[in-house]
Design a protein around this motif. Structure first.
Motif, PDB file in Angstrom:
ATOM      1  N   GLN A 166       0.607  -0.821  -0.038  1.00  0.00           N
ATOM      2  CA  GLN A 166      -0.271   0.416  -0.209  1.00  0.00           C
ATOM      3  C   GLN A 166       1.237   1.259  -0.689  1.00  0.00           C
ATOM      4  O   GLN A 166       0.655   2.225  -0.334  1.00  0.00           O
ATOM      5  CB  GLN A 166      -0.925   0.108   0.857  1.00  0.00           C
ATOM      6  CG  GLN A 166      -2.533  -0.919   0.799  1.00  0.00           C
ATOM      7  CD  GLN A 166      -2.601  -1.023   2.222  1.00  0.00           C
ATOM      8  OE1 GLN A 166      -2.907  -0.727   3.658  1.00  0.00           O
ATOM      9  NE2 GLN A 166      -3.977  -1.879   2.376  1.00  0.00           N
ATOM     10  N   ILE A 167       2.348   1.345   0.827  1.00  0.00           N
ATOM     11  CA  ILE A 167       3.029   2.294   0.962  1.00  0.00           C
ATOM     12  C   ILE A 167       3.684   2.498  -0.371  1.00  0.00           C
ATOM     13  O   ILE A 167       3.903   4.270  -0.538  1.00  0.00           O
ATOM     14  CB  ILE A 167       4.420   2.045   2.060  1.00  0.00           C
ATOM     15  CG1 ILE A 167       2.960   2.153   3.553  1.00  0.00           C
ATOM     16  CG2 ILE A 167       4.946   3.242   2.199  1.00  0.00           C
ATOM     17  CD1 ILE A 167       4.147   1.893   4.829  1.00  0.00           C
ATOM     18  N   SER A 168       3.759   1.514  -1.031  1.00  0.00           N
ATOM     19  CA  SER A 168       4.538   1.894  -2.178  1.00  0.00           C
ATOM     20  C   SER A 168       3.400   2.109  -3.519  1.00  0.00           C
ATOM     21  O   SER A 168       4.053   2.174  -4.135  1.00  0.00           O
ATOM     22  CB  SER A 168       5.761   0.509  -2.350  1.00  0.00           C
ATOM     23  OG  SER A 168       5.060  -0.604  -2.770  1.00  0.00           O
ATOM     24  N   GLY A 169       2.974   1.366  -3.926  1.00  0.00           N
ATOM     25  CA  GLY A 169       1.860   1.122  -4.998  1.00  0.00           C
ATOM     26  C   GLY A 169       2.100   0.023  -5.800  1.00  0.00           C
ATOM     27  O   GLY A 169       1.648   0.554  -6.984  1.00  0.00           O
ATOM     28  N   LEU A 170       2.754  -0.910  -4.948  1.00  0.00           N
ATOM     29  CA  LEU A 170       3.230  -1.879  -5.922  1.00  0.00           C
ATOM     30  C   LEU A 170       1.774  -3.408  -5.529  1.00  0.00           C
ATOM     31  O   LEU A 170       1.798  -3.253  -3.822  1.00  0.00           O
ATOM     32  CB  LEU A 170       4.811  -2.642  -5.879  1.00  0.00           C
ATOM     33  CG  LEU A 170       5.522  -1.642  -6.510  1.00  0.00           C
ATOM     34  CD1 LEU A 170       7.415  -1.806  -6.062  1.00  0.00           C
ATOM     35  CD2 LEU A 170       5.673  -1.652  -7.527  1.00  0.00           C
ATOM     36  N   SER A 171       2.170  -4.428  -5.876  1.00  0.00           N
ATOM     37  CA  SER A 171       1.910  -6.026  -5.283  1.00  0.00           C
ATOM     38  C   SER A 171       2.135  -5.648  -4.648  1.00  0.00           C
ATOM     39  O   SER A 171       3.891  -5.984  -4.316  1.00  0.00           O
ATOM     40  CB  SER A 171       1.401  -6.330  -5.996  1.00  0.00           C
ATOM     41  OG  SER A 171       2.142  -7.270  -6.608  1.00  0.00           O
ATOM     42  N   ALA A 172       1.799  -7.167  -3.041  1.00  0.00           N
ATOM     43  CA  ALA A 172       2.314  -8.061  -2.358  1.00  0.00           C
ATOM     44  C   ALA A 172       3.864  -9.157  -2.949  1.00  0.00           C
ATOM     45  O   ALA A 172       4.697  -8.706  -2.096  1.00  0.00           O
ATOM     46  CB  ALA A 172       1.513  -8.755  -1.250  1.00  0.00           C
ATOM     47  N   PRO A 173       3.317  -9.150  -3.869  1.00  0.00           N
ATOM     48  CA  PRO A 173       4.836 -10.332  -4.905  1.00  0.00           C
ATOM     49  C   PRO A 173       5.138  -9.102  -5.208  1.00  0.00           C
ATOM     50  O   PRO A 173       6.688 -10.065  -4.950  1.00  0.00           O
ATOM     51  CB  PRO A 173       3.754 -11.077  -5.393  1.00  0.00           C
ATOM     52  CG  PRO A 173       1.963 -11.061  -5.137  1.00  0.00           C
ATOM     53  CD  PRO A 173       2.280  -9.935  -4.621  1.00  0.00           C
ATOM     54  N   SER A 174       5.458  -8.047  -6.123  1.00  0.00           N
ATOM     55  CA  SER A 174       6.439  -7.150  -6.263  1.00  0.00           C
ATOM     56  C   SER A 174       6.900  -6.755  -4.887  1.00  0.00           C
ATOM     57  O   SER A 174       8.083  -6.865  -5.484  1.00  0.00           O
ATOM     58  CB  SER A 174       5.693  -6.486  -7.025  1.00  0.00           C
ATOM     59  OG  SER A 174       4.791  -6.501  -7.866  1.00  0.00           O
ATOM     60  N   VAL A 175       6.813  -6.373  -3.934  1.00  0.00           N
ATOM     61  CA  VAL A 175       7.496  -6.259  -2.516  1.00  0.00           C
ATOM     62  C   VAL A 175       8.039  -6.949  -2.138  1.00  0.00           C
ATOM     63  O   VAL A 175       9.411  -6.805  -2.131  1.00  0.00           O
ATOM     64  CB  VAL A 175       6.379  -5.587  -1.401  1.00  0.00           C
ATOM     65  CG1 VAL A 175       7.564  -5.208  -0.334  1.00  0.00           C
ATOM     66  CG2 VAL A 175       6.002  -4.215  -1.863  1.00  0.00           C
ATOM     67  N   SER A 176       7.267  -8.573  -2.312  1.00  0.00           N
ATOM     68  CA  SER A 176       8.288  -9.957  -2.065  1.00  0.00           C
ATOM     69  C   SER A 176       9.859  -9.920  -2.952  1.00  0.00           C
ATOM     70  O   SER A 176      10.968  -9.801  -2.017  1.00  0.00           O
ATOM     71  CB  SER A 176       7.559 -10.761  -2.315  1.00  0.00           C
ATOM     72  OG  SER A 176       8.248 -11.741  -1.652  1.00  0.00           O
ATOM     73  N   GLU A 177       9.350  -9.407  -3.953  1.00  0.00           N
ATOM     74  CA  GLU A 177      10.477 -10.183  -4.640  1.00  0.00           C
ATOM     75  C   GLU A 177      11.806  -8.548  -4.698  1.00  0.00           C
ATOM     76  O   GLU A 177      12.231  -8.803  -4.714  1.00  0.00           O
ATOM     77  CB  GLU A 177      10.177 -10.094  -6.066  1.00  0.00           C
ATOM     78  CG  GLU A 177      10.722 -10.086  -7.242  1.00  0.00           C
ATOM     79  CD  GLU A 177      11.867 -11.090  -7.200  1.00  0.00           C
ATOM     80  OE1 GLU A 177      13.231 -10.881  -7.758  1.00  0.00           O
ATOM     81  OE2 GLU A 177      10.706 -12.400  -6.715  1.00  0.00           O
ATOM     82  N   ARG A 178      11.478  -7.463  -4.473  1.00  0.00           N
ATOM     83  CA  ARG A 178      12.608  -6.309  -4.177  1.00  0.00           C
ATOM     84  C   ARG A 178      12.755  -6.596  -3.460  1.00  0.00           C
ATOM     85  O   ARG A 178      14.094  -6.283  -2.933  1.00  0.00           O
ATOM     86  CB  ARG A 178      11.388  -5.158  -4.526  1.00  0.00           C
ATOM     87  CG  ARG A 178      11.070  -4.865  -5.846  1.00  0.00           C
ATOM     88  CD  ARG A 178      10.924  -2.894  -5.303  1.00  0.00           C
ATOM     89  NE  ARG A 178      10.601  -2.601  -7.077  1.00  0.00           N
ATOM     90  CZ  ARG A 178      11.178  -1.536  -7.598  1.00  0.00           C
ATOM     91  NH1 ARG A 178      12.005  -1.472  -6.640  1.00  0.00           N
ATOM     92  NH2 ARG A 178      11.211  -1.328  -8.676  1.00  0.00           N
ATOM     93  N   LEU A 179      12.248  -6.592  -2.158  1.00  0.00           N
ATOM     94  CA  LEU A 179      12.882  -7.055  -1.240  1.00  0.00           C
ATOM     95  C   LEU A 179      14.237  -8.147  -0.663  1.00  0.00           C
ATOM     96  O   LEU A 179      15.062  -8.452  -0.332  1.00  0.00           O
ATOM     97  CB  LEU A 179      11.595  -7.585   0.374  1.00  0.00           C
ATOM     98  CG  LEU A 179      11.217  -6.155   0.843  1.00  0.00           C
ATOM     99  CD1 LEU A 179       9.877  -7.092   1.770  1.00  0.00           C
ATOM    100  CD2 LEU A 179      11.847  -4.793   0.888  1.00  0.00           C
TER     101      LEU A 179
END
Length: 183
Positions: A64-77
């Motif tokens: 929500q903070i980044s404007g990405l989907s949860a899977p995209s956030v997981s990949e970035r992390l």
């Protein structure tokens, strides 16, 4: 300059860096300096800032903070972890609640020929919570947590067999350990 190793199609879709024949590569391109590898885009900076405020944030909250989907956030992390940008998700505890009422900064100057022994002694004393090897007259600057002045004296007496020490008691920490600006 070394050659890039052939990679599978799936692997080429993921941004990676590697050291091959002492040359650094990032995203299949030769990196000119370690700073190029550590560069963060705006979304990475947003994620890191959010985690610095609260490392327990859920993937959903980070999305929500980044404007990405949860899977995209997981990949970035995951990529930030692989690159070594994120090395740990930590917990901070106030040492006073564990009975450590005093904090000291200790400058340590090993006696001649005792540098390695001093380093071993520092590592062996659990009350040393941080230590930096530095240039200048003192070889080490360390942070020590103790329950009493008597405990401080005892620990320093043990270390004084191998080094000269100069100690300052911390009265207040107006700036806690923090990261430099991300930009």
């Amino acid at each position: 300059m070394g050659k890039l190793c052939p990679a599978s199609r799936a692997h080429r879709q993921i941004k990676t860096w590697a050291r091959i024949d002492s040359d650094l590569f990032y995203q299949g391109q030769r990196a000119h300096s370690p700073n190029e590898i550590a560069m963060l885009d705006a979304i990475d900076q947003t994620l890191i800032s959010a985690l610095m405020q609260d490392s327990r944030r859920s993937l959903k909250a980070l999305a929500q903070i980044s404007g990405l989907s949860a899977p995209s956030v997981s990949e970035r992390l995951r990529r930030l972890e692989e690159r070594g940008v994120i090395s740990a998700y930590t917990l901070e505890i106030d040492p006073r609640f564990l009975g450590y009422q005093l904090q000291a900064i200790v400058r340590i100057r090993p006696l001649p020929g005792k540098l390695q022994e001093v380093e071993r002694q520092i590592l062996a004393i659990a009350e040393f919570t941080e230590c930096d090897k530095v240039t200048g007259d003192d070889c080490f600057i360390a942070r020590l947590q103790v329950r009493s002045m008597e405990q401080l004296d005892s620990l320093l007496d043990h270390l004084n067999h191998y080094a000269e020490t100069n100690t300052a008691i911390v009265k207040k920490s107006p700036i806690k350990r923090r990261l430099p600006p991300l930009e």
